[in-house]
Scaffold this motif. Structure first.
Motif, short mmCIF file in Angstrom:
data_model
loop_
_atom_site.label_atom_id
_atom_site.label_comp_id
_atom_site.label_asym_id
_atom_site.label_seq_id
_atom_site.Cartn_x
_atom_site.Cartn_y
_atom_site.Cartn_z
N SER A 66 -0.51 1.83 -16.99
CA SER A 66 0.42 1.18 -16.07
C SER A 66 0.82 -0.17 -16.65
CB SER A 66 -0.23 0.96 -14.70
OG SER A 66 -1.19 -0.08 -14.77
N ASP A 67 1.81 -0.77 -16.04
CA ASP A 67 2.18 -2.15 -16.36
C ASP A 67 2.48 -2.40 -17.84
OD1 ASP A 67 1.65 -3.45 -13.58
OD2 ASP A 67 -0.11 -2.22 -13.99
N ASP A 127 5.42 0.22 -13.10
CA ASP A 127 5.86 -0.83 -14.01
C ASP A 127 5.82 -0.38 -15.47
OD1 ASP A 127 6.43 -2.37 -11.84
OD2 ASP A 127 4.82 -3.83 -12.12
N GLY A 161 6.51 1.22 -9.78
CA GLY A 161 5.87 -0.07 -9.65
C GLY A 161 6.81 -1.00 -8.90
N ASN A 162 6.45 -2.26 -8.78
CA ASN A 162 7.32 -3.20 -8.08
C ASN A 162 8.50 -3.63 -8.95
OD1 ASN A 162 4.95 -4.43 -9.38
ND2 ASN A 162 6.03 -6.34 -8.98
N HIS A 198 0.04 2.12 -7.37
CA HIS A 198 0.41 1.01 -8.26
C HIS A 198 -0.47 -0.19 -7.93
CE1 HIS A 198 2.46 -1.62 -10.91
NE2 HIS A 198 2.90 -2.40 -9.94
N ASP A 239 0.42 -2.86 -5.61
CA ASP A 239 1.04 -4.05 -5.02
C ASP A 239 0.92 -4.07 -3.50
OD1 ASP A 239 2.90 -1.89 -5.35
OD2 ASP A 239 4.51 -3.23 -4.74
N HIS A 275 -1.06 -3.11 -11.57
CA HIS A 275 -0.31 -4.20 -10.97
C HIS A 275 -0.88 -5.60 -11.17
CE1 HIS A 275 2.42 -6.38 -8.43
NE2 HIS A 275 1.44 -6.81 -7.68
N SER A 301 2.92 -10.00 -12.70
CA SER A 301 2.71 -8.62 -12.33
C SER A 301 3.97 -8.00 -11.78
CB SER A 301 1.59 -8.52 -11.30
OG SER A 301 1.72 -9.50 -10.33
#
Ligand code: MN
Length: 266
Positions: free
Chosen positions: A18-19, A52, A89-90, A125, A127, A206, A266
């Motif tokens: 992720s991210d 993300d 993701g955000n 995720h 958030d 996140h 993030s």
């Protein structure tokens, strides 16, 4: 048994990342992802990207050359025999079915329970669990409304790009000015979420704070596994029949020729 059969039998690993915050400005991160996928091609059963993947996503129609390149990279990996799943993701919650299809990926609801090698795990995720950040949660509720998203996607591309740039600058300033505990998950929210889903393991990204936390929920042992971001190195959770390993992926100096101005938001 042929070599191909052998690879198929051995492909029991599930990979979680992720991210990555991919963007054209950070070829070093893209390069590391390409190397990672090439390394695992045909050897992983599933790849989950828990949000993300991109630094920013303004609509599938604005994927551009860069988005198409990433889609082709994921598609090639998927064609090697691994299922690919993508969670919003955000930063990239506007990824739609069209882009997911181009990646050969399915879009995942956040959160959801997944049975990983016999263990029920809630994946997210993450958030939504940062409930101490009230301003962020207010903004999240607004942006996740279907009508708001439809309205945004209907705007001209140039206007979307400007709004996206403005939101990123705002988010950078906001995150920098908040104390770290505000931007981390809220322990009560974690406990309540695990309880509500009847699971004893949570896996999320996140926060960019890779770790495995031991929890106690109603006297029972539970765990929270946090994936790391890819700003300065990679992070992967590998899960097979023997259990999981949260690993750091060191980025070689040679691949770090890109700009190093990534900000740890993030
Ligand atoms: Mn995020």
């Amino acid at each position: 048994m042929t070599q191909a059969d052998d690879a198929r039998v051995a492909a029991v690993s599930w990979l979680f990342i992720s991210d990555l915050h991919l963007s054209p400005d950070r070829p070093d991160i893209t390069g590391q992802l390409e190397g990672f996928l090439e390394d695992w091609r045909g050897r992983a059963q599933r790849l989950y990207i828990l949000g993300d993947l991109f630094e920013v996503w303004l609509g599938d129609d604005m994927a551009g050359e860069f988005g198409a390149h990433i889609a082709a990279t994921l598609r090639r990996f998927q064609a090697g025999g691994s299922a690919v799943a993508l969670m919003h993701g955000n930063r990239d919650f506007l990824i739609g079915e069209r882009f997911a299809r181009a990646c050969g990926a399915t879009l995942l609801e956040d959160p959801q329970v997944l049975e990983i090698h016999g263990r029920r795990v809630l994946i997210s995720h993450g958030d939504q669990l940062c409930t101490d950040d009230l301003a962020y949660q207010r903004m999240r509720r607004l942006f996740r409304r279907r009508g708001v998203q439809r309205g945004f996607l209907a705007l001209p591309r140039r206007l979307r790009a400007r709004i996206g740039g403005w939101l990123r600058a705002r988010s950078h300033i906001d995150t920098r000015d908040k104390p770290p505990e505000i931007t981390d998950v809220n322990e009560q929210a974690v406990t309540a979420t695990l309880r509500a889903h009847g699971v004893d393991c949570l896996l999320h990204g996140h926060t960019h704070r890779p770790a495995v936390h031991a929890l106690d929920i109603d006297g029972r042992a539970a765990e929270r596994i946090v994936l790391g971001d890819w700003y300065t190195q990679g992070s992967v959770l590998e899960w097979d029949a023997d259990g999981y390993r949260l690993q750091r992926l060191v980025r070689s100096q040679a691949s770090r020729s890109g700009s190093e101005t990534g900000d740890p938001v993030s």
